[in-house]
Design an enzyme around this catalytic site. Structure first.
Site, PDB file in Angstrom:
ATOM      1  CG  ASN A 248      53.797  52.637  29.001  1.00  0.00           C
ATOM      2  OD1 ASN A 248      53.627  53.831  29.162  1.00  0.00           O
ATOM      3  ND2 ASN A 248      52.870  51.729  29.295  1.00  0.00           N
TER       4      ASN A 248
ATOM      5  CE1 TYR B 210      29.816  50.682  28.111  1.00  0.00           C
ATOM      6  CE2 TYR B 210      31.560  50.270  26.511  1.00  0.00           C
ATOM      7  CZ  TYR B 210      31.052  50.143  27.788  1.00  0.00           C
ATOM      8  OH  TYR B 210      31.796  49.492  28.748  1.00  0.00           O
TER       9      TYR B 210
ATOM     10  CB  ALA C  18      53.037  52.972  20.685  1.00  0.00           C
TER      11      ALA C  18
ATOM     12  CG  ASP D  93      40.670  50.832  19.308  1.00  0.00           C
ATOM     13  OD1 ASP D  93      41.434  51.543  19.999  1.00  0.00           O
ATOM     14  OD2 ASP D  93      41.088  49.857  18.642  1.00  0.00           O
TER      15      ASP D  93
ATOM     16  CB  CYS E  13      20.706  39.655  23.400  1.00  0.00           C
ATOM     17  SG  CYS E  13      19.294  39.645  24.509  1.00  0.00           S
TER      18      CYS E  13
ATOM     19  CB  CYS F  84      17.374  41.634  22.106  1.00  0.00           C
ATOM     20  SG  CYS F  84      17.662  40.101  21.220  1.00  0.00           S
TER      21      CYS F  84
ATOM     22  CG  HIS G  37      39.373  43.549  28.048  1.00  0.00           C
ATOM     23  ND1 HIS G  37      40.331  44.434  28.494  1.00  0.00           N
ATOM     24  CD2 HIS G  37      39.477  42.446  28.840  1.00  0.00           C
ATOM     25  CE1 HIS G  37      40.970  43.893  29.532  1.00  0.00           C
ATOM     26  NE2 HIS G  37      40.479  42.682  29.750  1.00  0.00           N
TER      27      HIS G  37
ATOM     28  CD  GLN H 174      45.179  45.311  28.528  1.00  0.00           C
ATOM     29  OE1 GLN H 174      44.707  45.435  29.648  1.00  0.00           O
ATOM     30  NE2 GLN H 174      46.357  45.799  28.197  1.00  0.00           N
ATOM     31  CG  ASN H 175      43.523  49.056  22.837  1.00  0.00           C
ATOM     32  OD1 ASN H 175      43.548  49.261  24.047  1.00  0.00           O
ATOM     33  ND2 ASN H 175      44.548  49.326  22.051  1.00  0.00           N
TER      34      ASN H 175
HETATM   35  C1  BV8 Z   1      37.776  39.202  35.705  1.00  0.00           C
HETATM   36  C2  BV8 Z   1      36.335  46.736  28.102  1.00  0.00           C
HETATM   37  C3  BV8 Z   1      37.165  37.132  36.647  1.00  0.00           C
HETATM   38  C4  BV8 Z   1      35.211  47.606  28.571  1.00  0.00           C
HETATM   39  C5  BV8 Z   1      37.866  46.653  30.003  1.00  0.00           C
HETATM   40  C6  BV8 Z   1      36.341  42.799  41.892  1.00  0.00           C
HETATM   41  C7  BV8 Z   1      35.367  42.026  41.263  1.00  0.00           C
HETATM   42  C8  BV8 Z   1      35.611  41.387  40.050  1.00  0.00           C
HETATM   43  C9  BV8 Z   1      36.833  41.525  39.454  1.00  0.00           C
HETATM   44  C10 BV8 Z   1      37.770  42.304  40.071  1.00  0.00           C
HETATM   45  C11 BV8 Z   1      37.556  42.931  41.284  1.00  0.00           C
HETATM   46  N1  BV8 Z   1      38.701  43.627  41.620  1.00  0.00           N
HETATM   47  C12 BV8 Z   1      39.607  43.455  40.665  1.00  0.00           C
HETATM   48  C13 BV8 Z   1      39.064  42.657  39.733  1.00  0.00           C
HETATM   49  C14 BV8 Z   1      39.663  42.233  38.548  1.00  0.00           C
HETATM   50  C15 BV8 Z   1      39.297  43.288  37.512  1.00  0.00           C
HETATM   51  C16 BV8 Z   1      40.394  44.326  37.521  1.00  0.00           C
HETATM   52  O1  BV8 Z   1      41.479  44.029  37.074  1.00  0.00           O
HETATM   53  N2  BV8 Z   1      40.098  45.525  38.047  1.00  0.00           N
HETATM   54  C17 BV8 Z   1      41.108  46.565  38.109  1.00  0.00           C
HETATM   55  C18 BV8 Z   1      40.439  47.926  38.013  1.00  0.00           C
HETATM   56  C19 BV8 Z   1      41.887  46.404  39.413  1.00  0.00           C
HETATM   57  N3  BV8 Z   1      39.232  42.585  36.252  1.00  0.00           N
HETATM   58  C20 BV8 Z   1      38.071  42.140  35.785  1.00  0.00           C
HETATM   59  O2  BV8 Z   1      36.996  42.358  36.291  1.00  0.00           O
HETATM   60  C21 BV8 Z   1      38.197  41.265  34.544  1.00  0.00           C
HETATM   61  N4  BV8 Z   1      37.472  40.048  34.719  1.00  0.00           N
HETATM   62  O3  BV8 Z   1      38.567  39.408  36.578  1.00  0.00           O
HETATM   63  O4  BV8 Z   1      37.025  38.047  35.611  1.00  0.00           O
HETATM   64  C22 BV8 Z   1      36.066  37.455  37.599  1.00  0.00           C
HETATM   65  C23 BV8 Z   1      34.775  37.383  37.144  1.00  0.00           C
HETATM   66  C24 BV8 Z   1      33.739  37.632  38.044  1.00  0.00           C
HETATM   67  C25 BV8 Z   1      34.021  37.964  39.368  1.00  0.00           C
HETATM   68  C26 BV8 Z   1      35.356  38.050  39.802  1.00  0.00           C
HETATM   69  C27 BV8 Z   1      36.374  37.804  38.907  1.00  0.00           C
HETATM   70  C28 BV8 Z   1      37.617  41.975  33.343  1.00  0.00           C
HETATM   71  C29 BV8 Z   1      38.342  43.255  33.099  1.00  0.00           C
HETATM   72  C30 BV8 Z   1      37.903  43.825  31.755  1.00  0.00           C
HETATM   73  C31 BV8 Z   1      37.406  45.234  31.925  1.00  0.00           C
HETATM   74  N5  BV8 Z   1      37.105  45.795  30.610  1.00  0.00           N
HETATM   75  N6  BV8 Z   1      37.578  47.107  28.758  1.00  0.00           N
HETATM   76  C32 BV8 Z   1      35.261  48.997  27.995  1.00  0.00           C
HETATM   77  O5  BV8 Z   1      36.204  49.303  27.244  1.00  0.00           O
HETATM   78  O6  BV8 Z   1      34.347  49.778  28.279  1.00  0.00           O
HETATM   79  S1  BV8 Z   1      39.260  47.179  30.769  1.00  0.00           S
HETATM   80  C33 BV8 Z   1      39.860  48.522  30.003  1.00  0.00           C
HETATM   81  O7  BV8 Z   1      40.695  49.173  30.935  1.00  0.00           O
HETATM   82  C34 BV8 Z   1      40.770  48.224  28.847  1.00  0.00           C
HETATM   83  O8  BV8 Z   1      40.317  47.174  28.063  1.00  0.00           O
HETATM   84  C35 BV8 Z   1      42.101  47.953  29.482  1.00  0.00           C
HETATM   85  O9  BV8 Z   1      42.211  46.611  29.848  1.00  0.00           O
HETATM   86  C36 BV8 Z   1      42.016  48.784  30.728  1.00  0.00           C
HETATM   87  C37 BV8 Z   1      42.779  50.080  30.541  1.00  0.00           C
HETATM   88  O10 BV8 Z   1      44.100  49.728  30.627  1.00  0.00           O
HETATM   89  P1  BV8 Z   1      45.132  50.197  29.502  1.00  0.00           P
HETATM   90  O11 BV8 Z   1      44.699  49.697  28.191  1.00  0.00           O
HETATM   91  O12 BV8 Z   1      46.434  49.794  30.014  1.00  0.00           O
HETATM   92  O13 BV8 Z   1      44.990  51.758  29.450  1.00  0.00           O
HETATM   93  P2  BV8 Z   1      45.401  52.804  30.538  1.00  0.00           P
HETATM   94  O14 BV8 Z   1      44.686  54.047  30.195  1.00  0.00           O
HETATM   95  O15 BV8 Z   1      45.246  52.199  31.890  1.00  0.00           O
HETATM   96  O16 BV8 Z   1      46.967  53.020  30.328  1.00  0.00           O
HETATM   97  C38 BV8 Z   1      47.446  53.510  29.112  1.00  0.00           C
HETATM   98  C39 BV8 Z   1      48.926  53.207  29.122  1.00  0.00           C
HETATM   99  O17 BV8 Z   1      49.466  53.610  27.875  1.00  0.00           O
HETATM  100  C40 BV8 Z   1      49.694  53.957  30.194  1.00  0.00           C
HETATM  101  O18 BV8 Z   1      50.679  53.114  30.745  1.00  0.00           O
HETATM  102  C41 BV8 Z   1      50.348  55.099  29.420  1.00  0.00           C
HETATM  103  O19 BV8 Z   1      51.599  55.458  29.977  1.00  0.00           O
HETATM  104  C42 BV8 Z   1      50.541  54.472  28.071  1.00  0.00           C
HETATM  105  N7  BV8 Z   1      50.521  55.399  26.951  1.00  0.00           N
HETATM  106  C43 BV8 Z   1      49.719  56.474  26.771  1.00  0.00           C
HETATM  107  N8  BV8 Z   1      49.960  57.015  25.550  1.00  0.00           N
HETATM  108  C44 BV8 Z   1      50.921  56.247  24.970  1.00  0.00           C
HETATM  109  C45 BV8 Z   1      51.278  55.212  25.850  1.00  0.00           C
HETATM  110  N9  BV8 Z   1      52.212  54.289  25.555  1.00  0.00           N
HETATM  111  C46 BV8 Z   1      52.797  54.363  24.352  1.00  0.00           C
HETATM  112  N10 BV8 Z   1      52.507  55.328  23.446  1.00  0.00           N
HETATM  113  C47 BV8 Z   1      51.588  56.279  23.725  1.00  0.00           C
HETATM  114  N11 BV8 Z   1      51.313  57.236  22.829  1.00  0.00           N
END
Ligand code: BV8
Length: 248
Positions: free
Chosen positions: A212, A67, A230, A104, A127, A146, A119, A101-102
């Site tokens: 996108n 981080y 974007a 930053d 803490c 903490c 997020h 979702q960002n």
């Molecule tokens: C939840 C913060 C209920 C951290 C992030 C097993 C156990 C528990 C949960 C799960 C499980 N299996 C699945 C889940 C659900 C899980 C999930 O969805 N997993 C995925 C991998 C399948 N979700 C969770 O766990 C969520 N909580 O479900 O709670 C729960 C609770 C307990 C127990 C069970 C359930 C919490 C998810 C939050 C994770 N934290 N971020 C950190 O930053 O370190 S997620 C992080 O990744 C981001 O915040 C964002 O959400 C994600 C990345 O996605 P994008 O932002 O879309 O980015 P990406 O790189 O993927 O894509 C970029 C896009 O932009 C592309 O389409 C590209 O084409 C496009 N692009 C690129 N350049 C450009 C562009 N477009 C336009 N212009 C450009 N220039």
């Protein structure tokens, strides 16, 4: 770029708009997206491996340093035209809600207000002991202790497997249920529950615009698509909407 005139008429009819951004919006600020391969020391890890409570428990120092590396990149980054255009659109359209979702903070640095950080925010620490300090100053240490209870601090982000903060979840759900137009920008729609918000909006009768570089699992739902970076697509949309606006 020619923009669908139906989309322009919808945007000009003072609609309630909900925008959900992903890391693609910050890509042109030099912040790697989650899909981009991690570089250097971090290339052997995937974000899904490190952004979890289990990873932090197992190796708090490794996760804290990951981080710290990301915070350094973000601290040097500047908002790009996509961020600034969204801030201007929010100022001109009364019923405009920005969800991100960002982690930053670039939307706020570009002038967006009331940003719903779905997020969390990487630049804040809290803490790791539930119920202790929700926002703590960082002292020395990887991670620092903490100041209130000496438990390790952690970044104030939502990890995989953690629930979305109640306020953000409520605001995002309401804004997705009650909008005329939902706009997803720069998200691969792979992470839930964020990725389900577009479908929720559509189920309540909203139209859906996707901005996108590529297609995503949401593309099949889109009424309108702007395919491209974007930082170019959004200023062009703004110019088509309000030709007089001066975009720096
Ligand atoms: C939840 C913060 C209920 C951290 C992030 C097993 C156990 C528990 C949960 C799960 C499980 N299996 C699945 C889940 C659900 C899980 C999930 O969805 N997993 C995925 C991998 C399948 N979700 C969770 O766990 C969520 N909580 O479900 O709670 C729960 C609770 C307990 C127990 C069970 C359930 C919490 C998810 C939050 C994770 N934290 N971020 C950190 O930053 O370190 S997620 C992080 O990744 C981001 O915040 C964002 O959400 C994600 C990345 O996605 P994008 O932002 O879309 O980015 P990406 O790189 O993927 O894509 C970029 C896009 O932009 C592309 O389409 C590209 O084409 C496009 N692009 C690129 N350049 C450009 C562009 N477009 C336009 N212009 C450009 N220039």
């Amino acid at each position: 770029m020619s923009i669908d005139c139906e989309l322009l008429s919808l945007l000009r009819a003072n609609p309630r708009i909900t925008v959900l951004t992903g890391s693609g919006v910050s890509a042109e600020s030099g912040i790697p997206t989650f899909r981009d391969a991690q570089t250097g020391l971090w290339e052997k890890f995937s974000p899904e491996e490190l952004a979890t409570p289990a990873a932090f428990l197992a190796n708090p120092s490794l996760v804290w340093r990951w981080y710290a590396w990301r915070r350094e990149i973000i601290a040097k980054a500047q908002p790009n035209p996509a961020h600034f255009t969204l801030a201007r659109m929010q100022a001109r359209i009364p019923g405009f809600t920005l969800l991100t979702q960002n982690v930053d903070g670039l939307h706020q640095r570009a002038g967006s207000v009331d940003v719903v950080e779905y997020h969390g925010n990487i630049m804040r620490s809290r803490c790791s002991r539930p119920g202790c300090l929700p926002d703590a100053p960082c002292g020395e240490g990887e991670p620092p202790p903490c100041p209130a209870c000496q438990a390790p601090l952690r970044p104030a982000v939502v990890w995989f497997g953690e629930s979305i903060p109640a306020y953000a979840h409520l605001k995002a759900t309401e804004a997705s249920e009650d909008c005329d137009l939902f706009i997803a920008i720069g998200t691969s729609a792979m992470v839930y529950p964020a990725a389900g918000l577009a479908e929720l909006a559509k189920s309540r009768g909203a139209r859906f615009l996707e901005v996108n570089l590529d297609k995503t699992p949401l593309s099949r739902l889109a009424d309108f698509r702007l395919q491209g970076p974007a930082a170019r697509m959004l200023p062009e949309l703004e110019q088509a909407l309000w030709p007089s606006v001066e975009t720096p």
